[in-house]
Design a protein around this motif. Structure first.
Motif, short mmCIF file in Angstrom:
data_model
loop_
_atom_site.label_atom_id
_atom_site.label_comp_id
_atom_site.label_asym_id
_atom_site.label_seq_id
_atom_site.Cartn_x
_atom_site.Cartn_y
_atom_site.Cartn_z
N PRO A 174 0.82 -1.21 0.00
CA PRO A 174 0.00 0.00 0.00
C PRO A 174 0.87 1.27 0.00
N ALA A 175 0.40 2.29 -0.69
CA ALA A 175 1.13 3.56 -0.78
C ALA A 175 1.36 4.15 0.61
N GLU A 176 0.43 3.91 1.54
CA GLU A 176 0.58 4.46 2.90
C GLU A 176 1.82 3.89 3.60
N ILE A 177 2.11 2.62 3.34
CA ILE A 177 3.29 1.99 3.96
C ILE A 177 4.56 2.57 3.35
N MET A 178 4.55 2.82 2.06
CA MET A 178 5.72 3.44 1.41
C MET A 178 5.97 4.82 2.04
N LYS A 179 4.90 5.61 2.17
CA LYS A 179 5.02 6.96 2.74
C LYS A 179 5.49 6.88 4.19
N GLN A 180 4.89 5.98 4.97
CA GLN A 180 5.28 5.82 6.37
C GLN A 180 6.76 5.46 6.48
N THR A 181 7.21 4.55 5.64
CA THR A 181 8.61 4.11 5.68
C THR A 181 9.55 5.27 5.41
N GLU A 182 9.24 6.04 4.40
CA GLU A 182 10.08 7.20 4.06
C GLU A 182 10.12 8.20 5.21
N GLU A 183 8.95 8.53 5.75
CA GLU A 183 8.88 9.50 6.85
C GLU A 183 9.57 8.97 8.12
N LEU A 184 9.35 7.71 8.43
CA LEU A 184 9.93 7.11 9.64
C LEU A 184 11.45 7.07 9.55
N LEU A 185 11.99 6.72 8.40
CA LEU A 185 13.44 6.67 8.26
C LEU A 185 14.06 8.07 8.32
N ALA A 186 13.37 9.05 7.78
CA ALA A 186 13.84 10.44 7.90
C ALA A 186 13.83 10.87 9.37
N PHE A 187 12.79 10.47 10.09
CA PHE A 187 12.67 10.76 11.52
C PHE A 187 13.82 10.09 12.29
N ALA A 188 14.08 8.82 11.98
CA ALA A 188 15.16 8.08 12.63
C ALA A 188 16.52 8.71 12.32
N ALA A 189 16.70 9.17 11.09
CA ALA A 189 17.96 9.82 10.70
C ALA A 189 18.18 11.09 11.51
N GLN A 190 17.11 11.84 11.76
CA GLN A 190 17.24 13.04 12.60
C GLN A 190 17.63 12.65 14.02
N LYS A 191 17.02 11.58 14.51
CA LYS A 191 17.31 11.11 15.86
C LYS A 191 18.80 10.74 16.00
N LEU A 192 19.37 10.14 14.94
CA LEU A 192 20.79 9.77 14.97
C LEU A 192 21.69 10.92 14.53
N GLN A 193 21.09 12.05 14.20
CA GLN A 193 21.81 13.25 13.75
C GLN A 193 22.65 12.98 12.51
N LEU A 194 22.06 12.25 11.56
CA LEU A 194 22.75 12.02 10.29
C LEU A 194 22.65 13.27 9.44
N LYS A 195 23.59 13.42 8.55
CA LYS A 195 23.57 14.57 7.65
C LYS A 195 22.35 14.51 6.73
N GLU A 196 21.83 15.67 6.39
CA GLU A 196 20.65 15.73 5.54
C GLU A 196 20.89 15.09 4.17
N ALA A 197 22.12 15.08 3.72
CA ALA A 197 22.46 14.53 2.40
C ALA A 197 22.55 13.00 2.40
N THR A 198 22.36 12.38 3.56
CA THR A 198 22.44 10.92 3.66
C THR A 198 21.42 10.26 2.74
N GLU A 199 21.83 9.14 2.13
CA GLU A 199 20.94 8.41 1.22
C GLU A 199 20.95 6.92 1.56
N MET A 200 19.80 6.29 1.30
CA MET A 200 19.70 4.85 1.46
C MET A 200 18.59 4.34 0.55
N ALA A 201 18.47 3.01 0.45
CA ALA A 201 17.43 2.41 -0.37
C ALA A 201 16.69 1.35 0.44
N VAL A 202 15.40 1.22 0.15
CA VAL A 202 14.58 0.18 0.76
C VAL A 202 13.81 -0.50 -0.37
#
Length: 162
Positions: free
Chosen positions: A13-41
């Motif tokens: 479902p599109a909602e899970i794709m959106k949730q995954t993207e938002e959640l990983l961005a949230f987690a990246a902020q929590k770990l204080q990763l650089k904004e330019a960080t990239e990954m794939a799922v």
């Protein structure tokens, strides 16, 4: 953080794709990763998960999430062989940190087994894999406490509670 999302199954479902993207961005902020960080799922079925698990972990069964951490290789760059290149510089030059493969079949099975929502299970798998590609592990009781504590902290703060 940029997350490339691929659904190999065509069933997610599109909602899970959106949730995954938002959640990983949230987690990246929590770990204080650089904004330019990239990954794939990539979301896969059990058959593909089984193939990947055999290839990367020599384990002959499907699994819920496979985490492939990417470590920059300075041989790709034009540095003098004698020159020591700081890891921070390599990370700036190549912001890709890794990729996850999440089995949609295992996610559905585990959500039912654990009695929580499918959204919570996908979130758990994404954050779990994300922490692995950022150096966290659970081989010892101390590592497990640290990783699972941080994982639960991220999921709860994001709003994916049990």
């Amino acid at each position: 953080m940029y997350v490339e999302l691929v659904d190999e199954t065509g069933k997610l479902p599109a909602e899970i794709m959106k949730q995954t993207e938002e959640l990983l961005a949230f987690a990246a902020q929590k770990l204080q990763l650089k904004e330019a960080t990239e990954m794939a799922v990539t979301f896969v079925d059990n058959a593909r998960s089984h193939e990947l698990n055999l290839e990367y972990r020599q384990t002959d069964r499907p699994t819920d999430v496979i985490s492939l951490e990417y470590k920059p290789d300075d041989s790709e760059f034009f540095f003098d062989e004698e020159m020591e290149v700081p890891e921070e510089l390599l990370a700036e030059m190549d912001p890709f940190i890794g990729e996850l493969f999440i089995s949609i079949d295992k996610a559905a099975e585990q959500a039912a087994d654990y009695g929580h929502s499918i959204e919570r299970e996908y979130g758990w798998l994404a954050v779990h894999g994300f922490l692995h590609i950022n150096g966290y592990d659970h081989y010892t009781p101390e590592e497990e406490a640290e990783m699972f504590g941080l994982q639960e902290e991220i999921l709860t703060a994001y709003g994916l509670t049990r």
